[in-house]
Design a protein around this motif. Structure first.
Motif, PDB file in Angstrom:
ATOM      1  N   THR A  63       0.830  -1.207   0.000  1.00  0.00           N
ATOM      2  CA  THR A  63       0.000   0.000   0.000  1.00  0.00           C
ATOM      3  C   THR A  63       0.862   1.253   0.000  1.00  0.00           C
ATOM      4  O   THR A  63       0.607   2.200  -0.756  1.00  0.00           O
ATOM      5  CB  THR A  63      -0.961  -0.003   1.198  1.00  0.00           C
ATOM      6  OG1 THR A  63      -1.784  -1.170   1.118  1.00  0.00           O
ATOM      7  CG2 THR A  63      -1.823   1.242   1.228  1.00  0.00           C
ATOM      8  N   THR A  67       1.073   4.041  -3.015  1.00  0.00           N
ATOM      9  CA  THR A  67       0.838   5.460  -2.712  1.00  0.00           C
ATOM     10  C   THR A  67       2.024   6.310  -3.125  1.00  0.00           C
ATOM     11  O   THR A  67       1.859   7.366  -3.751  1.00  0.00           O
ATOM     12  CB  THR A  67       0.536   5.640  -1.213  1.00  0.00           C
ATOM     13  OG1 THR A  67      -0.621   4.866  -0.892  1.00  0.00           O
ATOM     14  CG2 THR A  67       0.294   7.099  -0.869  1.00  0.00           C
ATOM     15  N   GLU A  68       3.231   5.854  -2.818  1.00  0.00           N
ATOM     16  CA  GLU A  68       4.430   6.599  -3.188  1.00  0.00           C
ATOM     17  C   GLU A  68       4.594   6.689  -4.704  1.00  0.00           C
ATOM     18  O   GLU A  68       4.966   7.733  -5.233  1.00  0.00           O
ATOM     19  CB  GLU A  68       5.669   5.970  -2.547  1.00  0.00           C
ATOM     20  CG  GLU A  68       5.740   6.200  -1.052  1.00  0.00           C
ATOM     21  CD  GLU A  68       6.919   5.494  -0.393  1.00  0.00           C
ATOM     22  OE1 GLU A  68       7.624   4.698  -1.066  1.00  0.00           O
ATOM     23  OE2 GLU A  68       7.124   5.736   0.814  1.00  0.00           O
ATOM     24  N   GLU A  71       2.043   9.243  -5.991  1.00  0.00           N
ATOM     25  CA  GLU A  71       2.423  10.622  -5.652  1.00  0.00           C
ATOM     26  C   GLU A  71       3.608  11.091  -6.467  1.00  0.00           C
ATOM     27  O   GLU A  71       3.661  12.245  -6.884  1.00  0.00           O
ATOM     28  CB  GLU A  71       2.684  10.737  -4.157  1.00  0.00           C
ATOM     29  CG  GLU A  71       1.413  10.665  -3.338  1.00  0.00           C
ATOM     30  CD  GLU A  71       1.640  10.740  -1.839  1.00  0.00           C
ATOM     31  OE1 GLU A  71       2.810  10.789  -1.389  1.00  0.00           O
ATOM     32  OE2 GLU A  71       0.626  10.735  -1.104  1.00  0.00           O
ATOM     33  N   ALA A  79      -2.619  12.064  -7.129  1.00  0.00           N
ATOM     34  CA  ALA A  79      -2.690  10.756  -6.482  1.00  0.00           C
ATOM     35  C   ALA A  79      -3.954  10.633  -5.638  1.00  0.00           C
ATOM     36  O   ALA A  79      -4.560   9.565  -5.567  1.00  0.00           O
ATOM     37  CB  ALA A  79      -1.452  10.526  -5.620  1.00  0.00           C
ATOM     38  N   LYS A  84      -7.060   3.691  -4.851  1.00  0.00           N
ATOM     39  CA  LYS A  84      -5.921   2.803  -4.648  1.00  0.00           C
ATOM     40  C   LYS A  84      -6.423   1.440  -4.172  1.00  0.00           C
ATOM     41  O   LYS A  84      -7.102   1.351  -3.159  1.00  0.00           O
ATOM     42  CB  LYS A  84      -4.965   3.408  -3.635  1.00  0.00           C
ATOM     43  CG  LYS A  84      -4.364   4.721  -4.089  1.00  0.00           C
ATOM     44  CD  LYS A  84      -3.884   5.541  -2.890  1.00  0.00           C
ATOM     45  CE  LYS A  84      -3.747   6.993  -3.207  1.00  0.00           C
ATOM     46  NZ  LYS A  84      -4.974   7.691  -3.581  1.00  0.00           N
TER      47      LYS A  84
END
Length: 140
Positions: A63, A67-68, A71, A79, A84
């Motif tokens: 996760t 997310t990274e 972004e 993002a 997600k």
């Protein structure tokens, strides 16, 4: 309004697919769902990795990685606009499952072809053969 599912594993091809999916969604008004999957190896890998913390959570790690990647590719605001999804399982099957009822499935191409793709099991090859919705394979 529908859904565009895109496979994102943090690799350059998957980030190109993400950018393509976001641009397509801007044209169609669809939402974008970024999917990342993880799976345990066939053997118990915790015992094979000395120093592995007992509270290691692969779902949380996947996760954070998703997310990274989002972004980095889209910025924080971009993002935040993407759904997600992190699931356990084979990447190709996870994408097929998530794309049920979607308007489009988007994946990046790794550039493998011929014998290498056959031996390595290309996700893009698998989803193009089995998806129930249209598929776009984004090449570099």
């Amino acid at each position: 309004m529908g859904r565009i599912v895109v496979g994102v594993d943090g690799s350059d091809p998957s980030l190109k697919a993400l950018h393509w999916a976001v641009r397509q969604a801007e044209l169609t008004g669809d939402t974008v769902e970024a999917v990342n999957s993880w799976e345990y190896p066939a053997t118990s890998w915790a015992s094979m990795m000395p120093g592995m913390p007992e509270d290691f959570d692969p779902q949380a790690v996947a996760t954070v990685a998703l997310t990274e990647a989002l972004e980095e590719a889209l910025g924080a605001a971009g993002a935040a606009a993407v759904d997600k999804i992190v699931v356990i399982g084979n990447p190709a099957q996870a994408l097929l499952d998530r794309s049920e009822g979607a308007n489009l499935l988007v994946v990046g191409a790794r550039g493998r072809s011929g014998l290498k793709a056959t031996l390595l099991g290309s996700v893009s090859l698998h989803v193009t053969q089995h998806a129930t919705c249209p598929v776009t394979v984004v090449h570099g």
